[in-house]
Design a protein around this motif. Sequence first.
Motif, short mmCIF file in Angstrom:
data_model
loop_
_atom_site.label_atom_id
_atom_site.label_comp_id
_atom_site.label_asym_id
_atom_site.label_seq_id
_atom_site.Cartn_x
_atom_site.Cartn_y
_atom_site.Cartn_z
N ALA A 191 0.75 -1.30 -0.12
CA ALA A 191 0.05 0.04 -0.13
C ALA A 191 0.92 1.16 -0.04
O ALA A 191 0.43 2.29 -0.55
N ARG A 192 2.01 1.11 0.50
CA ARG A 192 2.97 2.28 0.56
C ARG A 192 3.41 2.92 -0.73
O ARG A 192 3.86 3.85 -1.05
N ASP A 193 3.35 1.91 -1.78
CA ASP A 193 3.77 2.00 -3.07
C ASP A 193 2.53 2.20 -4.11
O ASP A 193 2.81 2.11 -5.31
N ASN A 194 1.37 2.28 -3.40
CA ASN A 194 0.27 2.28 -4.32
C ASN A 194 -0.76 3.63 -4.47
O ASN A 194 -1.10 3.99 -3.43
N ALA A 195 -0.45 4.10 -5.45
CA ALA A 195 -1.46 5.41 -5.76
C ALA A 195 -2.87 4.60 -6.09
O ALA A 195 -2.88 4.94 -7.40
N LEU A 196 -3.98 4.40 -5.43
CA LEU A 196 -4.99 3.80 -5.83
C LEU A 196 -5.68 4.67 -6.66
O LEU A 196 -6.10 4.30 -7.88
N HIS A 197 -5.77 6.07 -6.36
CA HIS A 197 -6.27 7.02 -7.37
C HIS A 197 -5.42 8.17 -7.28
O HIS A 197 -4.73 8.42 -6.34
N LEU A 198 -5.96 9.21 -8.05
CA LEU A 198 -5.13 10.59 -8.01
C LEU A 198 -5.14 11.25 -6.78
O LEU A 198 -4.11 11.89 -6.08
N ASP A 199 -6.32 10.98 -5.90
CA ASP A 199 -6.44 11.80 -4.92
C ASP A 199 -5.73 11.23 -3.59
O ASP A 199 -5.81 11.42 -2.58
N CYS A 200 -5.01 9.88 -3.81
CA CYS A 200 -4.34 9.27 -3.06
C CYS A 200 -2.75 9.90 -2.83
O CYS A 200 -2.07 9.53 -2.05
N CYS A 201 -2.62 10.54 -4.04
CA CYS A 201 -1.02 11.42 -4.06
C CYS A 201 -1.19 12.75 -4.34
O CYS A 201 -0.12 13.62 -4.59
N THR A 239 5.23 12.50 3.14
CA THR A 239 6.27 11.35 2.74
C THR A 239 5.40 10.15 2.30
O THR A 239 4.24 10.14 2.29
N ARG A 240 6.21 9.22 2.01
CA ARG A 240 5.50 7.66 1.75
C ARG A 240 4.56 7.32 2.85
O ARG A 240 3.63 6.88 2.38
N GLN A 241 5.15 7.53 4.01
CA GLN A 241 3.94 7.19 5.14
C GLN A 241 2.85 7.95 5.23
O GLN A 241 1.85 7.41 5.55
N GLU A 242 3.05 9.35 5.06
CA GLU A 242 1.96 10.19 5.02
C GLU A 242 0.96 9.90 3.96
O GLU A 242 -0.24 9.87 4.07
#
Length: 303
Positions: A191-201, A239-242
């Motif tokens: 999950a820390r390397d997964n932008a499920l949708h644009l609003d996740c990043c 950050t990745r965790q955030e």
Amino acid sequence: MKLNIKNETSRLRAVVLGTAESPGPVPELENAYDPKSAEHIEAGTYPTEEDMVKEMEAVREVLEKYDVKVYRPQLVKDLNQIFTRDIAFVIDDKFIKANILPDREEEIEAIQYVIDQIDKDKVIELPEDVHVEGGDVMLYNDYLFIGAYYGEDYADFITARTNLKGVEHLREMFPNKKVKSFNLRKSNTEARDNALHLDCCFQPVGRGKAIIHKNGFLNREEYEWLVDFFGKENVFEITRQEMYDMNSNVFSISEDVVISEKNFTRLNTWLRENGLTVEEVPYAEIAKQEGLLRCSTLPLIRD
């Protein structure tokens, strides 16, 4: 009902807020839609109905405090109906039904009473091969930002929700918009390397500000284009965790007011320093399903 959505931050007047009532049993591990849910299913920490209902009630109270008309889905027993952003989205005055995973079709039926209040000529159904979910569609006045996955292995990722046909279809539907697409990082397992949708990043907030996670974007140039567009001084890098905690998935009631998770200390401080009122709510349990405040709201009308 006359729909009007041109951006993420204008004063909100009407919204569909999901419901956490009767979400059904904890899914089997092989039926998880995303790696974060899978992680919590495996760990035995998957959220309970009671906790999630409390969290969503806190959001409803904030919305009503600001005189927003709140619609809720009709209850379908044993169905997760939290993430209304996945199932449909509004661009300008058009209500677009997403082509979602087949076993989620009941979710759109549960808001049919809302759709019935919209001019039927403004309700759009997409062709079957056009995939696009609301979390990947971000409005910024003349611009339409769309998250997608460009890879030929698109079909291998349950986490890839919007395809290039989705981008092109929206480009054709809205010729007056400047459409900019972003190739998102996908992982079925981390999950820390997964932008499920644009609003996740990524998400615009306030007046000309934005929250961004660099590693959510596969193409560095596309990430840099966004930073240049908003200006480095106006961007809050998470950050990745955030990103894992869903810091970019806040929800704006207006340019001056944003709903955010109460544990997002660094983000909430920055938002306040930039003149925003931050309405803090508990949402950490819902976050365990790789979605947060923007994911569980479907705006219908903004000023």
